[in-house]
Design a protein around this motif. Structure first.
Motif, PDB file in Angstrom:
ATOM      1  N   MET A 197       0.827  -1.203   0.000  1.00  0.00           N
ATOM      2  CA  MET A 197       0.000   0.000   0.000  1.00  0.00           C
ATOM      3  C   MET A 197       0.864   1.257   0.000  1.00  0.00           C
ATOM      4  O   MET A 197       0.565   2.241  -0.690  1.00  0.00           O
ATOM      5  CB  MET A 197      -0.939  -0.016   1.214  1.00  0.00           C
ATOM      6  CG  MET A 197      -2.033  -1.056   1.098  1.00  0.00           C
ATOM      7  SD  MET A 197      -3.176  -1.066   2.494  1.00  0.00           S
ATOM      8  CE  MET A 197      -2.285  -2.069   3.665  1.00  0.00           C
ATOM      9  N   ARG A 241       2.402   1.948  -3.444  1.00  0.00           N
ATOM     10  CA  ARG A 241       1.473   2.108  -4.569  1.00  0.00           C
ATOM     11  C   ARG A 241       1.687   3.417  -5.329  1.00  0.00           C
ATOM     12  O   ARG A 241       1.574   3.473  -6.548  1.00  0.00           O
ATOM     13  CB  ARG A 241       0.035   2.024  -4.054  1.00  0.00           C
ATOM     14  CG  ARG A 241      -1.013   1.727  -5.117  1.00  0.00           C
ATOM     15  CD  ARG A 241      -0.772   0.391  -5.734  1.00  0.00           C
ATOM     16  NE  ARG A 241      -1.903  -0.077  -6.530  1.00  0.00           N
ATOM     17  CZ  ARG A 241      -1.831  -1.062  -7.412  1.00  0.00           C
ATOM     18  NH1 ARG A 241      -0.682  -1.672  -7.612  1.00  0.00           N
ATOM     19  NH2 ARG A 241      -2.888  -1.440  -8.092  1.00  0.00           N
ATOM     20  N   TRP A 287      -6.640  -3.442   4.754  1.00  0.00           N
ATOM     21  CA  TRP A 287      -6.959  -4.411   3.705  1.00  0.00           C
ATOM     22  C   TRP A 287      -8.435  -4.775   3.722  1.00  0.00           C
ATOM     23  O   TRP A 287      -9.067  -4.923   2.662  1.00  0.00           O
ATOM     24  CB  TRP A 287      -6.098  -5.661   3.846  1.00  0.00           C
ATOM     25  CG  TRP A 287      -4.746  -5.520   3.221  1.00  0.00           C
ATOM     26  CD1 TRP A 287      -3.536  -5.426   3.862  1.00  0.00           C
ATOM     27  CD2 TRP A 287      -4.451  -5.433   1.815  1.00  0.00           C
ATOM     28  NE1 TRP A 287      -2.516  -5.282   2.946  1.00  0.00           N
ATOM     29  CE2 TRP A 287      -3.047  -5.288   1.685  1.00  0.00           C
ATOM     30  CE3 TRP A 287      -5.233  -5.463   0.664  1.00  0.00           C
ATOM     31  CZ2 TRP A 287      -2.425  -5.177   0.447  1.00  0.00           C
ATOM     32  CZ3 TRP A 287      -4.611  -5.349  -0.576  1.00  0.00           C
ATOM     33  CH2 TRP A 287      -3.235  -5.214  -0.675  1.00  0.00           C
ATOM     34  N   LEU A 341     -10.211  -1.950   2.061  1.00  0.00           N
ATOM     35  CA  LEU A 341     -10.106  -2.013   0.600  1.00  0.00           C
ATOM     36  C   LEU A 341     -11.099  -3.028   0.028  1.00  0.00           C
ATOM     37  O   LEU A 341     -11.810  -2.739  -0.952  1.00  0.00           O
ATOM     38  CB  LEU A 341      -8.684  -2.394   0.199  1.00  0.00           C
ATOM     39  CG  LEU A 341      -7.622  -1.297   0.282  1.00  0.00           C
ATOM     40  CD1 LEU A 341      -6.229  -1.902   0.151  1.00  0.00           C
ATOM     41  CD2 LEU A 341      -7.843  -0.248  -0.803  1.00  0.00           C
ATOM     42  N   PHE A 398      -7.634  -2.742  -5.555  1.00  0.00           N
ATOM     43  CA  PHE A 398      -6.402  -2.098  -5.095  1.00  0.00           C
ATOM     44  C   PHE A 398      -6.123  -0.905  -6.003  1.00  0.00           C
ATOM     45  O   PHE A 398      -5.308  -1.004  -6.928  1.00  0.00           O
ATOM     46  CB  PHE A 398      -5.254  -3.113  -5.123  1.00  0.00           C
ATOM     47  CG  PHE A 398      -4.015  -2.672  -4.393  1.00  0.00           C
ATOM     48  CD1 PHE A 398      -4.074  -1.829  -3.298  1.00  0.00           C
ATOM     49  CD2 PHE A 398      -2.770  -3.139  -4.784  1.00  0.00           C
ATOM     50  CE1 PHE A 398      -2.929  -1.428  -2.618  1.00  0.00           C
ATOM     51  CE2 PHE A 398      -1.611  -2.759  -4.115  1.00  0.00           C
ATOM     52  CZ  PHE A 398      -1.711  -1.905  -3.027  1.00  0.00           C
TER      53      PHE A 398
END
Length: 272
Positions: free
Chosen positions: A72, A75, A251, A254, A267
């Motif tokens: 993350m 990213r 997570w 998400l 994602f």
């Protein structure tokens, strides 16, 4: 604890919030082991105790949370800030509301790098529009002041002209941040706006704003990992447990936001 709670959103729908704590699970499993021993269920107690000891040993020694958080935080690692910046948005989440109200001053949490990066950018781009979004994360909060109230106090102290700012004071989660703030800004497709939030939270935040039809340039801060590379095992019970809790919560956020249609991607990496 390990549960899925709901808060009342501004559009009348229920918005999920997922407070997940490995520490709560360990506590409950410990209670179960003790209960089994008192009841004389020795075999079950021994098995549960063995599972508990293994879980505690793995969490204490292996940095699982860092491995889960690193993707993350990586990213948007290479995303560049454009030369022309028309506006800057910073998300709430850095203020301890109850402590701030008790002591009548700004009380910051560990994610306060969001605020200081925003202040830095506000000084760097004096012509940019500025916006803060954050109310209270709980619909049952007893505090009268919102995060936006304390943010305004902090920014004034740090030399920011808050008359050039828009403060959104009702949002209780990231979805409401975007939902409540964007109608106040009316961002055009030609404008370059920055979004400041914690690096581990940036994929979900970008995805939610994209779903609302606005592409923002991410400015991730408040990093909790070293990014790429291996994380050697070491004995660090509390740091490992804290990061694991953050990682699981994010997570799950998400996944749940994708399943509920709040983001278009599981994602997110941008709006394209």
């Amino acid at each position: 604890g390990i549960a899925c709670q709901y808060s009342q959103a501004t559009n009348g729908k229920l918005t999920p919030t997922i407070p997940v704590s490995p520490a709560s699970f360990i506590f409950l499993l410990t209670f179960f082991v003790v209960f089994c021993l008192f009841r004389g269920w020795l075999k079950t107690g021994k098995w549960a105790g063995g599972v508990l000891a293994l879980i505690m040993l793995v969490i204490a020694y292996i940095p699982i949370g860092e491995y889960l958080l690193a993707p993350m935080e990586l990213r948007f690692k290479d995303h560049k800030i454009p030369e022309q910046v028309d506006g800057i948005i910073v998300l709430g989440g850095s203020y301890a509301l109850q402590l701030g109200q008790v002591w009548n001053q700004v009380e910051l949490r560990e994610t306060s790098e969001r605020e200081f990066k925003f202040i830095e950018l506000a000084h760097k781009y004096p012509e940019a529009k500025l916006a803060f979004t954050g109310g209270s994360s709980s619909g049952f909060s007893k505090t009268k002041k919102t995060e936006a109230d304390f943010a305004e106090q902090l920014f004034n102290t740090m030399g920011i002209d808050t008359s050039r700012m828009i403060f959104e004071r009702r949002a209780r989660n990231t979805k409401e941040n975007a939902q409540n703030l964007l109608p106040l800004l009316e961002i055009s497709a030609e404008e370059n706006w920055l979004l400041v939030t914690s690096a581990f939270h940036m994929p979900r935040a970008i995805g939610i704003f994209c779903k609302q039809g606005v592409a923002l340039h991410p400015v991730p801060v408040d990093h909790l990992t070293r990014g790429k590379g291996r994380y050697p095992p070491k004995w660090a019970v509390l740091p490992h447990l804290t990061k694991l809790e953050r990682a699981i919560r994010e997570w799950l956020g998400l996944v749940s936001h994708w399943l509920l249609g709040y983001t278009d991607k599981l994602f997110p990496s941008g709006c394209l």
